[in-house]
Design a protein around this motif. Sequence first.
Motif, PDB file in Angstrom:
ATOM      1  N   THR A  73       0.827  -1.202   0.000  1.00 49.93           N
ATOM      2  CA  THR A  73       0.000   0.000   0.000  1.00 49.93           C
ATOM      3  C   THR A  73       0.859   1.249   0.000  1.00 49.93           C
ATOM      4  N   ARG A  74       1.943   1.235   0.763  1.00 49.16           N
ATOM      5  CA  ARG A  74       2.837   2.383   0.776  1.00 49.16           C
ATOM      6  C   ARG A  74       3.407   2.648  -0.616  1.00 49.16           C
ATOM      7  N   ALA A  75       3.852   1.608  -1.299  1.00 49.83           N
ATOM      8  CA  ALA A  75       4.449   1.776  -2.632  1.00 49.83           C
ATOM      9  C   ALA A  75       3.426   2.285  -3.645  1.00 49.83           C
ATOM     10  N   VAL A  76       2.236   1.681  -3.643  1.00 54.52           N
ATOM     11  CA  VAL A  76       1.232   2.070  -4.636  1.00 54.52           C
ATOM     12  C   VAL A  76       0.704   3.481  -4.370  1.00 54.52           C
ATOM     13  N   MET A  77       0.547   3.854  -3.124  1.00 53.32           N
ATOM     14  CA  MET A  77       0.085   5.212  -2.815  1.00 53.32           C
ATOM     15  C   MET A  77       1.107   6.247  -3.264  1.00 53.32           C
ATOM     16  N   LEU A  78       2.389   5.949  -3.108  1.00 50.11           N
ATOM     17  CA  LEU A  78       3.413   6.867  -3.592  1.00 50.11           C
ATOM     18  C   LEU A  78       3.391   6.959  -5.116  1.00 50.11           C
ATOM     19  N   ILE A  79       3.178   5.842  -5.788  1.00 44.67           N
ATOM     20  CA  ILE A  79       3.065   5.865  -7.247  1.00 44.67           C
ATOM     21  C   ILE A  79       1.854   6.687  -7.670  1.00 44.67           C
ATOM     22  N   SER A  80       0.745   6.533  -6.982  1.00 45.46           N
ATOM     23  CA  SER A  80      -0.459   7.290  -7.300  1.00 45.46           C
ATOM     24  C   SER A  80      -0.241   8.786  -7.121  1.00 45.46           C
ATOM     25  N   VAL A  81       0.425   9.169  -6.037  1.00 46.86           N
ATOM     26  CA  VAL A  81       0.711  10.586  -5.810  1.00 46.86           C
ATOM     27  C   VAL A  81       1.638  11.129  -6.892  1.00 46.86           C
ATOM     28  N   PHE A  82       2.632  10.337  -7.284  1.00 48.76           N
ATOM     29  CA  PHE A  82       3.550  10.774  -8.340  1.00 48.76           C
ATOM     30  C   PHE A  82       2.817  10.959  -9.668  1.00 48.76           C
ATOM     31  N   LEU A  83       1.975   9.993 -10.032  1.00 54.79           N
ATOM     32  CA  LEU A  83       1.210  10.100 -11.278  1.00 54.79           C
ATOM     33  C   LEU A  83       0.294  11.319 -11.261  1.00 54.79           C
ATOM     34  N   SER A  84      -0.362  11.559 -10.129  1.00 55.57           N
ATOM     35  CA  SER A  84      -1.261  12.706 -10.034  1.00 55.57           C
ATOM     36  C   SER A  84      -0.500  14.019 -10.134  1.00 55.57           C
ATOM     37  N   THR A  85       0.699  14.068  -9.571  1.00 55.62           N
ATOM     38  CA  THR A  85       1.504  15.285  -9.656  1.00 55.62           C
ATOM     39  C   THR A  85       1.920  15.575 -11.093  1.00 55.62           C
ATOM     40  N   VAL A  86       2.355  14.533 -11.807  1.00 54.87           N
ATOM     41  CA  VAL A  86       2.707  14.704 -13.215  1.00 54.87           C
ATOM     42  C   VAL A  86       1.471  15.091 -14.030  1.00 54.87           C
ATOM     43  N   ALA A  87       0.338  14.442 -13.746  1.00 53.62           N
ATOM     44  CA  ALA A  87      -0.904  14.759 -14.456  1.00 53.62           C
ATOM     45  C   ALA A  87      -1.333  16.194 -14.194  1.00 53.62           C
ATOM     46  N   LEU A  88      -1.057  16.694 -13.004  1.00 58.57           N
ATOM     47  CA  LEU A  88      -1.395  18.072 -12.670  1.00 58.57           C
ATOM     48  C   LEU A  88      -0.647  19.045 -13.574  1.00 58.57           C
ATOM     49  N   MET A  89       0.622  18.799 -13.794  1.00 57.08           N
ATOM     50  CA  MET A  89       1.411  19.676 -14.665  1.00 57.08           C
ATOM     51  C   MET A  89       1.000  19.527 -16.124  1.00 57.08           C
ATOM     52  N   VAL A  90       0.760  18.286 -16.557  1.00 59.33           N
ATOM     53  CA  VAL A  90       0.360  18.058 -17.948  1.00 59.33           C
ATOM     54  C   VAL A  90      -0.995  18.698 -18.231  1.00 59.33           C
ATOM     55  N   SER A  91      -1.945  18.549 -17.309  1.00 56.77           N
ATOM     56  CA  SER A  91      -3.281  19.120 -17.505  1.00 56.77           C
ATOM     57  C   SER A  91      -3.244  20.637 -17.528  1.00 56.77           C
ATOM     58  N   THR A  92      -2.377  21.238 -16.734  1.00 60.63           N
ATOM     59  CA  THR A  92      -2.263  22.691 -16.733  1.00 60.63           C
ATOM     60  C   THR A  92      -1.852  23.206 -18.104  1.00 60.63           C
ATOM     61  N   VAL A  93      -0.958  22.480 -18.773  1.00 61.76           N
ATOM     62  CA  VAL A  93      -0.541  22.884 -20.123  1.00 61.76           C
ATOM     63  C   VAL A  93      -1.685  22.721 -21.118  1.00 61.76           C
ATOM     64  N   ILE A 127      -7.941   3.439  -5.322  1.00 65.04           N
ATOM     65  CA  ILE A 127      -9.147   2.714  -4.903  1.00 65.04           C
ATOM     66  C   ILE A 127      -8.872   1.219  -4.768  1.00 65.04           C
ATOM     67  N   ILE A 128      -8.189   0.644  -5.754  1.00 68.74           N
ATOM     68  CA  ILE A 128      -7.912  -0.795  -5.727  1.00 68.74           C
ATOM     69  C   ILE A 128      -7.011  -1.150  -4.544  1.00 68.74           C
ATOM     70  N   MET A 129      -5.962  -0.353  -4.331  1.00 68.99           N
ATOM     71  CA  MET A 129      -5.021  -0.678  -3.260  1.00 68.99           C
ATOM     72  C   MET A 129      -5.666  -0.515  -1.889  1.00 68.99           C
ATOM     73  N   THR A 130      -6.470   0.517  -1.720  1.00 69.66           N
ATOM     74  CA  THR A 130      -7.142   0.723  -0.438  1.00 69.66           C
ATOM     75  C   THR A 130      -8.140  -0.403  -0.160  1.00 69.66           C
ATOM     76  N   SER A 131      -8.855  -0.826  -1.184  1.00 72.70           N
ATOM     77  CA  SER A 131      -9.804  -1.930  -1.012  1.00 72.70           C
ATOM     78  C   SER A 131      -9.093  -3.221  -0.656  1.00 72.70           C
TER      79      SER A 131
END
Length: 204
Positions: A73-93, A127-131
């Motif tokens: 769960t720790r690993a997947v949550m960090l991956i999710s946060v990283f993906l969301s951070t990158v998506a935040l920058m990409v979406s802003t553009v 969602i999958i990892m938390t479940s």
Amino acid sequence: MASSGLQLLGFFLSLVGLAATVGATLMVEWKKQYQGKTHRIFEGLWMSCSGNERTTCEFHQYLLKLPIEVQATRAVMLISVFLSTVALMVSTVGMKCTRFMDGKSESKSTTAMIGGIMFMIAGVLTIIMTSWYVKKIVDNYHETKTLQSFEFGNAVFVSWAGGLLTAAGGAFLGCRRCSRSQATSSMSSNNHLLPPMGPKSNYV
């Protein structure tokens, strides 16, 4: 204008979902246990706390000694946060309300769609990892069948909410039809302004 509003809504939902995911990752109440009426034990992904009125917390010292659900769960949550951070920058553009790539409407809409897809992947992973984490706690509770077993805590609900908001916001941002609606309408309006190019008749 409507598609720009949907993009702003999706961006806002994804931003709130990212904040909730980060908060859940750092929270200590992933699982809880009550011993007696006053003694409480909380365990999170990074530390554990215990005590009565005042709780003392300490970080997990050994990674390999942690349960598999905590490590995964720790690993997947960090991956999710990283993906969301990158998506935040990409979406802003790629959003229409920004001035990036103004001369390339098609590339701009594609960029917004890519950001939305990344948000959706991050939300689904959360969602999958938390479940799965909750399932492991419930299975352990049924196996031991004791009152001293752990139950899942408030961080689980915050994580679920973060995943749902991130995925929903990504769905709005990744809507290809919404991203292209303004460009299509502007092209159709320009076509109406152009004079007809039909064959001309010559009169004597």
